[in-house]
Design a protein around this motif. Sequence first.
Motif, PDB file in Angstrom:
ATOM      1  N   MET A   1       0.845  -1.161   0.000  1.00  0.00           N
ATOM      2  CA  MET A   1       0.000   0.000   0.000  1.00  0.00           C
ATOM      3  C   MET A   1       0.895   1.229   0.000  1.00  0.00           C
ATOM      4  O   MET A   1       1.807   1.348   0.809  1.00  0.00           O
ATOM      5  N   PRO A   2       0.644   2.157  -0.904  1.00  0.00           N
ATOM      6  CA  PRO A   2       1.434   3.395  -0.886  1.00  0.00           C
ATOM      7  C   PRO A   2       1.139   4.192   0.382  1.00  0.00           C
ATOM      8  O   PRO A   2       0.015   4.221   0.867  1.00  0.00           O
ATOM      9  N   PRO A  17      -8.624   8.931   2.090  1.00  0.00           N
ATOM     10  CA  PRO A  17      -9.674   8.727   1.078  1.00  0.00           C
ATOM     11  C   PRO A  17     -10.455   7.434   1.290  1.00  0.00           C
ATOM     12  O   PRO A  17     -11.656   7.373   1.007  1.00  0.00           O
ATOM     13  N   LEU A  18      -9.781   6.405   1.822  1.00  0.00           N
ATOM     14  CA  LEU A  18     -10.493   5.160   2.115  1.00  0.00           C
ATOM     15  C   LEU A  18     -11.523   5.365   3.217  1.00  0.00           C
ATOM     16  O   LEU A  18     -12.624   4.812   3.162  1.00  0.00           O
ATOM     17  N   PHE A  19     -11.177   6.158   4.214  1.00  0.00           N
ATOM     18  CA  PHE A  19     -12.121   6.419   5.294  1.00  0.00           C
ATOM     19  C   PHE A  19     -13.324   7.211   4.792  1.00  0.00           C
ATOM     20  O   PHE A  19     -14.460   6.915   5.158  1.00  0.00           O
ATOM     21  N   VAL A  20     -13.079   8.196   3.949  1.00  0.00           N
ATOM     22  CA  VAL A  20     -14.183   8.987   3.389  1.00  0.00           C
ATOM     23  C   VAL A  20     -15.085   8.095   2.545  1.00  0.00           C
ATOM     24  O   VAL A  20     -16.327   8.175   2.637  1.00  0.00           O
ATOM     25  N   SER A  58     -12.135  -1.712   6.904  1.00  0.00           N
ATOM     26  CA  SER A  58     -11.125  -2.771   6.917  1.00  0.00           C
ATOM     27  C   SER A  58     -11.065  -3.490   5.575  1.00  0.00           C
ATOM     28  O   SER A  58      -9.981  -3.819   5.088  1.00  0.00           O
ATOM     29  N   GLY A  59     -12.217  -3.735   4.987  1.00  0.00           N
ATOM     30  CA  GLY A  59     -12.246  -4.400   3.687  1.00  0.00           C
ATOM     31  C   GLY A  59     -11.583  -3.569   2.603  1.00  0.00           C
ATOM     32  O   GLY A  59     -10.823  -4.092   1.788  1.00  0.00           O
ATOM     33  N   LEU A  60     -11.857  -2.270   2.593  1.00  0.00           N
ATOM     34  CA  LEU A  60     -11.218  -1.399   1.608  1.00  0.00           C
ATOM     35  C   LEU A  60      -9.707  -1.314   1.829  1.00  0.00           C
ATOM     36  O   LEU A  60      -8.936  -1.281   0.877  1.00  0.00           O
ATOM     37  N   ALA A  61      -9.301  -1.274   3.095  1.00  0.00           N
ATOM     38  CA  ALA A  61      -7.861  -1.207   3.385  1.00  0.00           C
ATOM     39  C   ALA A  61      -7.164  -2.499   2.973  1.00  0.00           C
ATOM     40  O   ALA A  61      -6.031  -2.478   2.486  1.00  0.00           O
ATOM     41  N   LEU A  62      -7.834  -3.632   3.140  1.00  0.00           N
ATOM     42  CA  LEU A  62      -7.235  -4.906   2.744  1.00  0.00           C
ATOM     43  C   LEU A  62      -7.135  -5.033   1.229  1.00  0.00           C
ATOM     44  O   LEU A  62      -6.261  -5.735   0.722  1.00  0.00           O
ATOM     45  N   LEU A  63      -8.020  -4.382   0.505  1.00  0.00           N
ATOM     46  CA  LEU A  63      -7.940  -4.417  -0.946  1.00  0.00           C
ATOM     47  C   LEU A  63      -6.670  -3.735  -1.466  1.00  0.00           C
ATOM     48  O   LEU A  63      -6.164  -4.108  -2.527  1.00  0.00           O
ATOM     49  N   LEU A  64      -6.180  -2.759  -0.735  1.00  0.00           N
ATOM     50  CA  LEU A  64      -4.979  -2.046  -1.168  1.00  0.00           C
ATOM     51  C   LEU A  64      -3.680  -2.757  -0.792  1.00  0.00           C
ATOM     52  O   LEU A  64      -2.646  -2.467  -1.374  1.00  0.00           O
ATOM     53  N   SER A  65      -3.742  -3.619   0.197  1.00  0.00           N
ATOM     54  CA  SER A  65      -2.485  -4.254   0.632  1.00  0.00           C
ATOM     55  C   SER A  65      -2.088  -5.421  -0.225  1.00  0.00           C
ATOM     56  O   SER A  65      -2.715  -5.843  -1.110  1.00  0.00           O
TER      57      SER A  65
END
Length: 65
Positions: A1-2, A17-20, A58-65
């Motif tokens: 993840m950048p 942006p993921l939180f928004v 959490s799901g969106l954050a896992l998509l980036l990792s």
Amino acid sequence: MPRELAVFGVMLPTLLPLFVASVVLQALLDKLLGYLGVYRAVWHPALVRLSLLTCIFSGLALLLS
């Protein structure tokens, strides 16, 4: 993840942006669940809303990792 994203020359943490996006998705899902009457069947609607936001984020954050 950048670690940072450049948005119009401003460096933002990647999670902002993921939180928004998570808040927007949770608001839409909240309207749908309220319309369907799901919150009448749960013990603590505010806890369900917070849990949904946590799961979406959490799901969106896992998509980036």
